[in-house]
Enzyme design. Structure first.
Site, PDB file in Angstrom:
ATOM      1  N   ASP A   1      57.335-112.746  34.927  1.00 21.89           N
ATOM      2  CA  ASP A   1      58.180-112.674  33.739  1.00 21.89           C
ATOM      3  C   ASP A   1      58.185-114.011  32.999  1.00 21.89           C
ATOM      4  OD1 ASP A   1      60.544-114.181  34.635  1.00 21.89           O
ATOM      5  OD2 ASP A   1      60.810-112.517  36.034  1.00 21.89           O
TER       6      ASP A   1
HETATM    7  N1  URA Z   1      60.070-111.426  40.575  1.00 19.92           N
HETATM    8  C1  URA Z   1      60.694-111.869  39.471  1.00 19.92           C
HETATM    9  O1  URA Z   1      61.914-111.839  39.408  1.00 19.92           O
HETATM   10  N2  URA Z   1      59.957-112.326  38.466  1.00 19.92           N
HETATM   11  C2  URA Z   1      58.615-112.388  38.510  1.00 19.92           C
HETATM   12  O2  URA Z   1      58.000-112.839  37.537  1.00 19.92           O
HETATM   13  C3  URA Z   1      57.976-111.932  39.657  1.00 19.92           C
HETATM   14  C4  URA Z   1      58.720-111.443  40.687  1.00 19.92           C
END
Ligand code: URA
Length: 222
Positions: free
Chosen positions: A104
Site C-alpha cells: 500500500d
Molecule cells: N500489509 C499491509 O498492511 N500493507 C501492505 O502494503 C502489505 C501488507
C-alpha cells in the site's frame, strides 16, 4: 517455433497460463483474427498474431525479474489515472513488467516485478501459502498477549487471519510473517490488537530478501 497458446500468452506477460485458459474458454483469444476455442492450440510465434481484448500480444524477448525497494508515497498500480506517484514510474524497463502483488501507499520495502505470468501466479496464488515478512514499528506496548493473538488469528473485519509467525525484535519493533495477502492485512492485524503502526516495511517475499538494497533502487533477482 510452435508453442502452446496459453504458454505464449503467459510468457508475453499478459496473465498466467491458468488465466489464459480461462480467456480461451471465454472466447476472448484470437489468432490471426480467428477466435480460438481449443485449449491445446499451438501457434507459430514468428508468424501468428495473437489478440486479446484488442491488445496485440508481443513475443517475449526474455523473462525479467526485478526487485525494488519501494519508498513510501507510491501506489502499486500499472495505470494511474489520477496522476499520483506510481511504483511503475520507478521502473525504466523497455518491456512491459507488472508488480507481483501490492504494497500500500504508505508501506515501503520489497516489491517484485516481472513479465512472467506463471511466476507471478505461483507467488501470489493463495493456495501456495508463500510467506511474506514485514517489520512493524510502533509506539504502542508490544505485550505477550498481543503477540499471542496476532500469531493465532485476529478478526480484521469479518475475516479471521491464518496463523502467523510473530516475534518482538526490539522494544518497539515486531516481525510479522504472513502467508496470505488480504488488503492492508498487516495494518489491520495490528489495529485489531491496538498496535499503532508508525512504519511498515516488507523485507522478504518467499525466499527473496530485500537485503541492503537502497530505497528506490532496483535489482535483478532470479
Ligand atoms: N500489509 C499491509 O498492511 N500493507 C501492505 O502494503 C502489505 C501488507
Amino acid at each position: 517455433m510452435l508453442v502452446r497458446l496459453n504458454k505464449f500468452i503467459a510468457e508475453s506477460g499478459y496473465c498466467s497460463r491458468r488465466k489464459a485458459d480461462e480467456l480461451i474458454k471465454n472466447k476472448k483469444v484470437y489468432v490471426n483474427d480467428v477466435c480460438i476455442l481449443e485449449l491445446g492450440t499451438k501457434i507459430d510465434t514468428e508468424n501468428d498474431k495473437v489478440v486479446i481484448d484488442g491488445n496485440i500480444l508481443k513475443k517475449p524477448q526474455e523473462n525479467i525479474y526485478l526487485m525494488l525497494n519501494k519508498p513510501k508515497g507510491y501506489i502499486t498500480t500499472n495505470k494511474e489515472q489520477f496522476s499520483r506517484k506510481a511504483t511503475i514510474d520507478l521502473i525504466k524497463e523497455e518491456q512491459r513488467v507488472f508488480p507481483i502483488g501490492r504494497l500500500d501507499k504508505d508501506t515501503e520495502g520489497l516489491l517484485l516485478f516481472t513479465n512472467d505470468g506463471d511466476f507471478a501466479n505461483l507467488m501470489m496464488h493463495p493456495s501456495h501459502l508463500i510467506e511474506k515478512t514485514y517489520i512493524v514499528e510502533t509506539d504502542s506496548d508490544i505485550t505477550k498477549e498481543k503477540i499471542y493473538k496476532l500469531k493465532n488469528g485476529v478478526d480484521i473485519g469479518g475475516y479471521i487471519t491464518r496463523e502467523a509467525k510473530v516475534r518482538k525484535i526490539s522494544k518497539n519493533r515486531l516481525e510479522i510473517v504472513i502467508s496470505e495477502g488480504k488488503n492492508r492485512q498487516v495494518r489491520r492485524m495490528c489495529q485489531a490488537v491496538d498496535i499503532n503502526v508508525i512504519n511498515l516495511k516488507r523485507i522478504k517475499y518467499g525466499n527473496i530478501e530485500l537485503g541492503n538494497l537502497k530505497l528506490r533502487r532496483l535489482q535483478i533477482f532470479n
